[in-house]
Write a protein that holds these residues in place. Structure first.
Motif, short mmCIF file in Angstrom:
data_model
loop_
_atom_site.label_atom_id
_atom_site.label_comp_id
_atom_site.label_asym_id
_atom_site.label_seq_id
_atom_site.Cartn_x
_atom_site.Cartn_y
_atom_site.Cartn_z
N ARG A 1 0.83 -1.20 0.00
CA ARG A 1 0.00 0.00 0.00
C ARG A 1 0.87 1.26 0.00
O ARG A 1 0.57 2.21 -0.72
CB ARG A 1 -0.92 -0.02 1.21
N MET A 2 1.94 1.28 0.81
CA MET A 2 2.81 2.45 0.87
C MET A 2 3.44 2.73 -0.48
O MET A 2 3.47 3.89 -0.95
CB MET A 2 3.91 2.23 1.92
N ILE A 3 3.95 1.69 -1.14
CA ILE A 3 4.59 1.86 -2.43
C ILE A 3 3.58 2.39 -3.46
O ILE A 3 3.91 3.27 -4.27
CB ILE A 3 5.21 0.53 -2.88
N ALA A 4 2.36 1.88 -3.41
CA ALA A 4 1.35 2.28 -4.40
C ALA A 4 0.80 3.68 -4.16
O ALA A 4 0.49 4.41 -5.11
CB ALA A 4 0.20 1.27 -4.39
N GLU A 5 0.68 4.10 -2.87
CA GLU A 5 -0.04 5.33 -2.56
C GLU A 5 0.84 6.54 -2.31
O GLU A 5 0.32 7.67 -2.25
CB GLU A 5 -0.95 5.10 -1.35
N MET A 6 2.15 6.36 -2.15
CA MET A 6 2.99 7.53 -1.95
C MET A 6 2.87 8.45 -3.17
O MET A 6 2.88 8.01 -4.31
CB MET A 6 4.46 7.14 -1.74
N GLU A 7 2.76 9.76 -2.92
CA GLU A 7 2.63 10.73 -4.00
C GLU A 7 4.00 11.25 -4.42
O GLU A 7 4.87 11.49 -3.58
CB GLU A 7 1.75 11.90 -3.55
N TRP A 8 4.17 11.42 -5.72
CA TRP A 8 5.44 11.91 -6.28
C TRP A 8 5.18 13.17 -7.10
O TRP A 8 4.35 13.18 -8.00
CB TRP A 8 6.09 10.82 -7.14
N ASP A 9 5.87 14.22 -6.74
CA ASP A 9 5.73 15.48 -7.45
C ASP A 9 6.53 15.46 -8.75
O ASP A 9 7.45 14.67 -8.93
CB ASP A 9 6.26 16.64 -6.60
N LYS A 10 6.15 16.37 -9.63
CA LYS A 10 6.95 16.66 -10.81
C LYS A 10 7.63 18.00 -10.58
O LYS A 10 7.00 18.95 -10.12
CB LYS A 10 6.08 16.74 -12.06
N THR A 11 8.89 18.07 -10.88
CA THR A 11 9.60 19.32 -10.75
C THR A 11 10.39 19.57 -12.02
O THR A 11 11.08 18.68 -12.50
CB THR A 11 10.56 19.30 -9.54
N VAL A 12 10.27 20.75 -12.56
CA VAL A 12 11.04 21.16 -13.74
C VAL A 12 11.89 22.36 -13.36
O VAL A 12 11.42 23.29 -12.70
CB VAL A 12 10.12 21.53 -14.92
N LYS A 13 13.15 22.32 -13.76
CA LYS A 13 14.02 23.48 -13.60
C LYS A 13 14.38 24.04 -14.97
O LYS A 13 14.79 23.31 -15.87
CB LYS A 13 15.30 23.09 -12.84
N ILE A 14 14.21 25.34 -15.10
CA ILE A 14 14.68 26.08 -16.27
C ILE A 14 15.89 26.89 -15.82
O ILE A 14 15.77 27.76 -14.95
CB ILE A 14 13.60 27.00 -16.84
N ILE A 15 17.03 26.57 -16.36
CA ILE A 15 18.31 27.13 -15.90
C ILE A 15 18.72 28.29 -16.79
O ILE A 15 18.57 28.24 -18.01
CB ILE A 15 19.39 26.02 -15.96
N ALA A 16 19.23 29.36 -16.19
CA ALA A 16 19.70 30.51 -16.97
C ALA A 16 21.00 31.06 -16.36
O ALA A 16 21.11 31.20 -15.15
CB ALA A 16 18.64 31.61 -17.03
N LYS A 17 21.94 31.35 -17.23
CA LYS A 17 23.16 32.07 -16.85
C LYS A 17 23.06 33.45 -17.47
O LYS A 17 22.77 33.60 -18.66
CB LYS A 17 24.39 31.34 -17.40
N GLU B 1 21.50 40.53 -19.99
CA GLU B 1 21.66 39.57 -21.07
C GLU B 1 21.67 38.14 -20.54
O GLU B 1 22.38 37.82 -19.58
CB GLU B 1 22.96 39.83 -21.82
N VAL B 2 20.88 37.28 -21.17
CA VAL B 2 20.89 35.85 -20.85
C VAL B 2 21.88 35.17 -21.78
O VAL B 2 21.73 35.18 -23.00
CB VAL B 2 19.49 35.24 -21.00
#
Length: 494
Positions: A316-332, A410-411
């Protein structure tokens, strides 16, 4: 936030450096193979995963004289500590972006391995919420209809006040013994927003909190969100490792020794039905031991055959744990020009806009350039992920420049990275959903000879401190004398 190995399919432009200087050695680490203790009951321990939890567990058991082998799916070491070169000697972080001085285990390991640090600024952001803009440096001028007591103080200051009223504080919730049974019962079914509204928070304050901490903040389960905010709002001393945070797992891997690692080894079977516990990988290799420490993310655990099958609680723990999505947009950028506007740090800007939050991790890095990333979650991450990878940075930068045209000069270069697109984890941060407080007990209980670790088996998901804490917990289930590196100065106890 609660972070794995070099992605099997790197994001465009990230560039593959030589496979892990961690494995071949780290300049300046100066560490030979560990002196082995004389374990009275020497065991063969198979550690599944070479992120910070697995490395911590492996080294602590090795110090006690146990035989340790680390089995890693990818061709690199480090978990969600993944450093990305930007040129000119600069690095950004696709994974864990910073540490704080209220993380005693991290501090101890960094000191132990003699890693040089860069100092960062804590957040002094500009907010944009409901079409209105306010400067973090001038709360008296905020245009929102806050309550009387929410005026003239910062978001972190007011949040700490609300946590206090709810019987919480940013020190206690970081103790590894927290939550106690009473806190589990009280907080297991409530969101952070509902908790603080119950002690006086206004709706607009909750929106400002989301602008500061990410759009998910007030709507997230209080049980897992409060420790995360305790790191952010309980300490203002931020740092990262010069040359990339990936140097920390690299140094630990060097101390463990190359001969104890199997890379490119995707686990497909864990069999503890016989006298020994057996682990098989997709490429046909097999490993035999007396115990397993698994840091395999629950988001991909269904890909692994387990004999005997998981107990109902683990399944049950393996099936029900929630996992977020995270996106990083990187800039110098050409320079950290936002500093001239009196905005900076973690975050330097945040709001209810598609770019969500901008994190300034430049600090005192030499060279004069600026280094930031946009941190996207939830629907904002979904919208970006729906676009081709090549289009993602330009789309977000265009939105941000439209809202705050004066903050960037300036990027010079851009990139993007999404943890949900990495096949070994298919997500970023794992944690209990609302009503999932029972998982806190479940992940601490071994399944026969299988012990669980990983930052997602703590309420410090996404943080290296949680990963280390979990690795030590699993190691001590095998050997009570397992110890961390560096004699950490902590009040918290396992």
């Amino acid at each position: 936030m609660a972070f794995a190995n070099r992605p099997t399919q790197p994001a465009p432009g990230l560039g593959r450096r030589s496979v892990l200087r961690a494995i071949g050695g780290v300049a300046g680490a100066g560490l030979a193979a560990p002196a082995l203790g004389q374990a009275s009951n020497r065991k063969r321990v198979l550690v599944l995963g070479a992120g910070m939890a697995g490395l911590t567990a492996a080294l602590s058991l090795l110090r006690q004289g146990h035989e340790v082998h680390v089995i890693e799916r990818q061709d690199r070491i480090g978990g969600r500590l993944l450093s990305v070169p930007l040129g000119d000697g600069m690095f950004t972080e696709a994974g864990g972006g910073h540490f704080r001085s209220n993380m005693p285990y991290v501090l101890a390991y960094v000191r132990r391995f003699g890693l040089p640090l860069l100092s960062l600024n804590d957040g002094l952001p500009r907010y944009i919420v409901e079409g209105k803009t306010g400067e973090g440096s001038n709360p008296a001028g905020w245009p929102w209809a806050l309550s009387r007591e929410e005026r003239n103080v910062t978001v972190p200051t007011m949040l700490n006040q609300y946590l206090y009223r709810a019987g919480l504080d940013t020190d206690t919730v970081l103790d590894s013994r927290w939550p106690d049974e009473g806190s589990l019962d009280r907080l297991g079914d409530v969101t952070l927003g509902d908790l603080i509204r119950g002690v006086g928070a206004s709706e607009v304050f909750c929106k400002l909190l989301d602008a500061h901490g990410g759009t998910f903040t007030s709507g997230s389960a209080a049980l897992g969100t409060i420790p995360d905010l305790a790191y952010h709002f309980g300490d203002q001393n931020l740092f990262r490792i010069r040359g990339g945070n990936e140097r920390l797992p690299s140094a630990i891997a060097t101390a463990i020794g190359r001969e104890r690692f199997a890379l490119g080894a995707e686990v497909v079977l864990i069999d503890q039905s016989g006298a020994n516990i057996r682990v098989a990988t997709r490429d046909g290799r097999e490993f035999v031991g007396d115990a397993v420490i698994s840091t395999i993310p629950f988001s991909v655990m269904s890909d692994v055959e387990v004999r005997p099958a998981w107990s109902p609680g683990k399944r049950r723990m393996i099936a029900e744990m929630e996992w977020d999505k995270t996106v990083k947009i990187i800039a110098k950028t050409r320079s950290p020009s936002w500093l001239t506007r009196n905005v900076r740090g973690w975050p330097m800007a945040g709001g209810d806009r598609p770019w969500e939050r901008v994190i300034d991790i430049t600090g005192n890095e030499p060279g004069g350039f600026g280094s930031v990333f946009f941190y996207l979650n939830g629907t904002n991450a979904d919208a970006v992920l729906a676009r081709p990878k090549a289009e993602r940075p330009a789309t977000i930068l265009e939105e941000f420049r439209r809202d705050m045209p004066d903050l960037f000069d300036e990027v010079i270069s851009t990139d993007s990275f999404a943890w949900s697109e990495q096949p070994w984890i298919r997500g970023s941060f794992g944690g209990p959903p609302l009503g999932g407080g029972w998982m806190v007990r479940e992940w601490k209980i071994p399944e026969g000879r299988i012990h669980f670790a990983g930052d997602f088996t703590t309420l410090k998901s996404g943080w290296v401190e949680g990963a280390i804490e979990s690795g030590l917990r699993a190691a001590r289930q095998i050997d009570l004398d397992a110890r961390p590196e560096g004699n950490p100065r902590i009040r918290q106890e396992l």
